[in-house]
Design an enzyme around this catalytic site. Structure first.
Site, PDB file in Angstrom:
ATOM      1  N   GLY A 167       8.099 -10.460 -15.943  1.00 45.33           N
ATOM      2  CA  GLY A 167       8.770  -9.475 -17.149  1.00 45.33           C
ATOM      3  C   GLY A 167       8.722  -8.231 -16.805  1.00 45.33           C
ATOM      4  N   CYS A 170      15.641 -10.907 -11.665  1.00 46.37           N
ATOM      5  CA  CYS A 170      14.697  -9.942 -11.112  1.00 46.37           C
ATOM      6  C   CYS A 170      15.220  -9.536  -9.749  1.00 46.37           C
ATOM      7  CB  CYS A 170      13.506 -10.637 -10.673  1.00 46.37           C
ATOM      8  SG  CYS A 170      12.719 -11.870 -11.941  1.00 46.37           S
ATOM      9  N   GLU A 229       5.146  -9.638 -11.719  1.00 51.17           N
ATOM     10  CA  GLU A 229       6.157  -9.570 -10.953  1.00 51.17           C
ATOM     11  C   GLU A 229       7.327  -8.762 -12.046  1.00 51.17           C
ATOM     12  OE1 GLU A 229       9.938  -9.648 -10.903  1.00 51.17           O
ATOM     13  OE2 GLU A 229       9.928 -11.882 -10.520  1.00 51.17           O
ATOM     14  N   GLY A 284       5.175  -4.277 -19.837  1.00 51.49           N
ATOM     15  CA  GLY A 284       4.317  -5.386 -20.113  1.00 51.49           C
ATOM     16  C   GLY A 284       3.288  -5.865 -19.091  1.00 51.49           C
ATOM     17  N   LYS A 286       1.223 -18.778 -22.431  1.00 47.18           N
ATOM     18  CA  LYS A 286       1.735 -18.026 -23.579  1.00 47.18           C
ATOM     19  C   LYS A 286       2.960 -18.157 -23.604  1.00 47.18           C
ATOM     20  CE  LYS A 286       2.114 -13.786 -26.432  1.00 47.18           C
ATOM     21  NZ  LYS A 286       3.516 -13.917 -26.281  1.00 47.18           N
ATOM     22  N   ARG A 291       8.024  -4.005 -16.599  1.00 42.64           N
ATOM     23  CA  ARG A 291       6.998  -3.270 -15.921  1.00 42.64           C
ATOM     24  C   ARG A 291       5.783  -2.555 -17.139  1.00 42.64           C
ATOM     25  NH1 ARG A 291       7.483   2.074 -12.217  1.00 42.64           N
ATOM     26  NH2 ARG A 291       9.502   1.280 -11.815  1.00 42.64           N
ATOM     27  N   GLU A 315      15.179   0.506 -12.922  1.00 39.08           N
ATOM     28  CA  GLU A 315      15.795  -0.706 -13.220  1.00 39.08           C
ATOM     29  C   GLU A 315      16.468  -0.810 -14.757  1.00 39.08           C
ATOM     30  OE1 GLU A 315      13.584  -4.335 -13.155  1.00 39.08           O
ATOM     31  OE2 GLU A 315      15.338  -5.537 -13.352  1.00 39.08           O
TER      32      GLU A 315
END
Lengths: 547, 547
Positions: free
Chosen positions: B255, B316, B279, B259, B198, B257, B407
């Site tokens: 992406g 990240c 991740e 999602g 996607k 959290r 974050e």
């Protein structure tokens, strides 16, 4: 609340079973309602009673496990191997006692239990050897390249470490090999993870004897006491407390689909979810191809009945579904299988509850309009006695009724007669993920067998040719696992040395000073572990000699 | 519903981006609402428009992937390696076009994007080399022992095979290395799994160019067309369709959290649950120990600010949390970091939505009573412009407010001043699982560093000494992963060759005739793969030469 009685150290083996759990090396009397294992032949309670664990004792076991996690992870793998070997020795010393107690708690035969004891001991020794071989830690070293342009490359070293405390649920059907000191415990301890076992309520005495062996081995090899605990509890609540405890980091389970999925849901609902390795449900399809059937239908029928009724059919890999292509030989197969099942004396199952569930499940499928009852065996006059059952149906009926796809735990099997390979493939496409898939094929079946291979690879964790699914070798190449719902995690096996991987996670060390690294990363050669240097395998001295 | 336009074959690179998805090798115009990527500097739409995929097109991509699964799994690993190398070549050919388009879609700098392009190409070549080296398949052979007593041992052979079609979600912050042809795609294709990507809505043109490279490589190396598809869709619904599709067997995601957890929940609710490798979230604590601070506090402050503001902080592994023990040097660190952040010109973030979320998140923490704003940088006058922010608080305040643990994606960081090592350890115990944990330590800090090691091993996937967490090497030893919520599966890495393991599952073959076995199992020596014979590693010829 009853006060707990703590002893100074594990009691001598003469004293067990004594009705106690084990919390961090200390035999401990529970503070909940007293539980009894029952003799499945007589239905009577077996002494001693086991007071169950309150939430506080579950919490205590987990706390001790958590406190032991770092010290035990840092025990050198060779010393962990010594610990596992010592558990094996201690089990050997208690072998007769284990077998005798397990026999009264499970009604399994002495020969079977002796074999299972040997397997349990061998499994621990195999994991000890695997620890010493060192592949499990998967050391990878990419050395620094200070002159690399445009940017220097740092020094990077990877190893796998234990995930932390593991909750293990004793299995009803393997009181030794899949319970207190069984495969889940052995692989978790090998991985460097403390273990908290929830003893199976059906064999509490066997569990206590095995736990004592582990405790003595832990004490004598200097392991941190929290490395092993065993708790006792009724129903689902004790297990739920264990899986919800934040200090538990992974779960090993062998049992029913309902039980496994309940634990999985609990684990996923935690604030920090954890992996669950549940081995749950499998009907283990056996495919009979035309040439094999024509050549030896009758012999196959006898072998099948022997595999079906082995141990009252109480194996995860019991052949519950036969898919046969109609043709010459099928009637011989059916006749000989039906005769053998009719002649089967039956057996006492593990518990009265299991026997009752078998009775209900086999009765339900046996009563369906679309099946023919080919044979029923005798039922022994014991509390948990059960009779084998063999049914026959056709592919259309099977495809139309999901009930026929479900496992009936015990010696019940259904022969699904298919018109041709196409119909057989339709049946395979409709069934759920399996532990095993078996093919009986002769030379003339090879084209059909070849067409089936990719389907079976997607369906099951183990593909067997011209054999039977019962009998799970404990070795390096075994896979006892498979796609959902055979297990909750098809990437894993619960038998064989690869089972250790379930309880490991990788950690990378970037530019960490040598003095702070574990020896396998700072000096893999002297630690005698195999390692990959920029991807290239560097074997250790003793492995090189092996070749 | 608009009719889809199918071309015969991938268009020449001169024609892209053209506004099309890719379904099984065929550029395809979507039949949903038209989407546009936007230039984050100007906020204006970028041509061409991309009509989104309806449920039917998502279904079509999954169906093609499923049809390709067995053929692609059975492509020899060396040929899959050729395919990966060819993707790398095709990307190289489109490198300038990729960088130019990615620059307009992401506002990332040309040098950064050139570096990312090199990394993407190198990553594909590394997985090709790993495929050829053969360790990934983990062949284990336990030969038959027909004379073993009491029962003969069967022949057992194990290998790992691809799990089946993998859904990959393009990441906003790495338009090349973690998107269409990025690490998840490379490792899934290496594992023998078809991929359905996607595309990230923020860089649809970059995604189309990369997809074309994969399609051309697949066509020219004779791969089954369904081996790769890319769909385009707005919002969460398209992704949900993909994860719910029964033919998808695993998910790769980088992406937010929110999602990642949404995809995880969808995957767990399927009738057949599947693994999700998401991740998600990490603040990457950096620990400053006293001797290091005293020796080079000022230099550390400058290095920190450079790591923090690199790429607008959109990594990240961005250092979002500094844990410093108060003492000589801390004021130098704070002064130099604050000066550098104040002087920072700011940057345009990836999208206006990300810039807005950064604005909200950094504003929320910056406005807390218990924090001191040490510095704010400048904010460029662009649609997605953002300013760096540096805060200071103490351990007590940090422990008391969970908001400070979260974050904030972008160049925002908080320095938590701790009185001593004990307080610092309390802070570490309170924070969530991380991708990285970094320590700055000099010789006199060694005792403290040693005490921290086991804590950091439990906290993070990668431990760094005297460096900064940004900059993730693509090699054999890298771990880009970590305990929840850094990822959904701490047993894995999404960068480096070990990432291939996410998409493999073991299968055992018991007494399967040689003619029906894959070559690596029937004749590992001639297939040139390393294998374990009764547990002992047998290296292949080319590996032996390496040593």
């Amino acid at each position: 609340m009853t006060e707990c009685i703590h002893d100074d150290r594990p009691r001598s083996s003469a004293a067990t079973p004594s009705g106690r759990m084990l919390i961090a090396g200390t035999p401990t009397v529970g503070d909940g309602p007293t539980m009894y294992s029952r003799n499945p032949s007589t239905g009577t309670n077996l002494e001693p009673g086991y007071p169950a664990a309150s939430a506080g004792l579950v919490e205590s076991a987990c706390r001790h496990a958590s406190q032991a996690a770092v010290p035990y992870r840092n025990v050198a793998p060779s010393e962990r191997a010594t610990f596992l070997d010592r558990i094996a020795d201690e089990l050997e010393q208690r072998r007769e006692k284990l077998v005798t107690r397990a026999r009264s708690e499970t009604a399994l035969g002495v020969q079977r239990l002796q074999g299972e004891a040997g397997r349990t001991v061998g499994q621990l020794r195999l994991f000890a050897a695997e620890l010493r071989a060192g592949y499990w830690t998967q050391v990878r070293i990419d050395p620094a390249q200070p002159d690399r342009a445009p940017q220097p490359r740092p020094d990077l070293r990877q190893r796998r470490i234990g995930v932390g405390p593991v909750a293990v649920f004793g299995a009803s059907n393997f009181p030794l090999a899949f319970s207190t000191a069984g495969g889940d415990t052995a692989s978790a301890l090998a991985a460097g993870c403390p273990v908290v076992v929830k003893a199976h309520p059906a064999h509490l005495g066997t569990a206590e004897i095995a736990a004592e062996a582990i405790a003595v081995a832990a004490r004598d090899t200097g392991m941190p006491p929290g490395v092993f605990s065993q708790i006792v509890g009724e129903g689902n609540e004790t297990g739920a407390l264990l899986v919800r405890d934040p200090r538990i980091r992974a779960v090993g389970f062998t049992g029913s689909r309902r039980g496994g999925l309940a634990l999985l849901a609990l684990a996923q609902q935690r604030p920090i979810p954890i992996p669950v390795y549940a081995e749950m449900s499998s009907v283990n399809p056996v495919i009979l191809l035309p040439a094999a059937l024509a050549a030896r239908g009758s012999a196959l029928g006898e072998q099948f009945a022997a595999s079906l009724t082995l141990g009252a059919g109480q194996f995860c890999t019991n052949p519950g579904l036969i898919l046969a292509i109609d043709g010459p030989g099928l009637s011989h197969f059916i006749d000989s299988a039906a005769t053998a099942v009719s002649d089967d004396p039956g057996a006492t199952m593990l518990t009265t509850a299991i026997a009752k569930a078998y009775q209900t499940g086999s009765g339900r499928t046996g009563g369906l309009a679309e099946v023919e009852v080919l044979a029923r065996g005798s039922r022994p006059d014991t509390a948990a006695g059960a009779a084998a059952q063999l049914l026959r149906t056709d592919a259309g009926a099977f495809l139309g009724n999901p009930l026929l796809h479900k496992e009936v735990f015990g010696a019940a099997s259904t022969i699904v007669v298919c018109d041709d390979l196409v119909e057989l493939v339709d049946v395979l496409a409709a069934i759920e993920g399996q532990l095993t898939a078996t093919v009986h094929a002769d030379a003339d079946d090879q084209a059909a067998a070849r067409a089936l291979m990719p389907i079976l690879e997607d369906l099951a964790g183990r593909i067997i040719f011209n054999g039977w699914p019962t009998g799970v070798e404990v070795g390096h190449a075994m896979v006892h696992g498979g796609p959902y719902p055979a297990t909750t995690d098809s990437r894993s096996t619960s038998v064989g040395t690869a089972a250790i991987e379930r309880f490991l996670r990788p950690v990378a060390y970037q530019d960490v000073p040598s003095a702070l690294l574990p020896t396998e990363l700072s000096a893999p050669e002297s630690a005698d572990v195999p390692w990959r240097l920029d991807g290239h395998m560097q074997l250790l001295a003793h492995s090189r000699e092996d070749r």
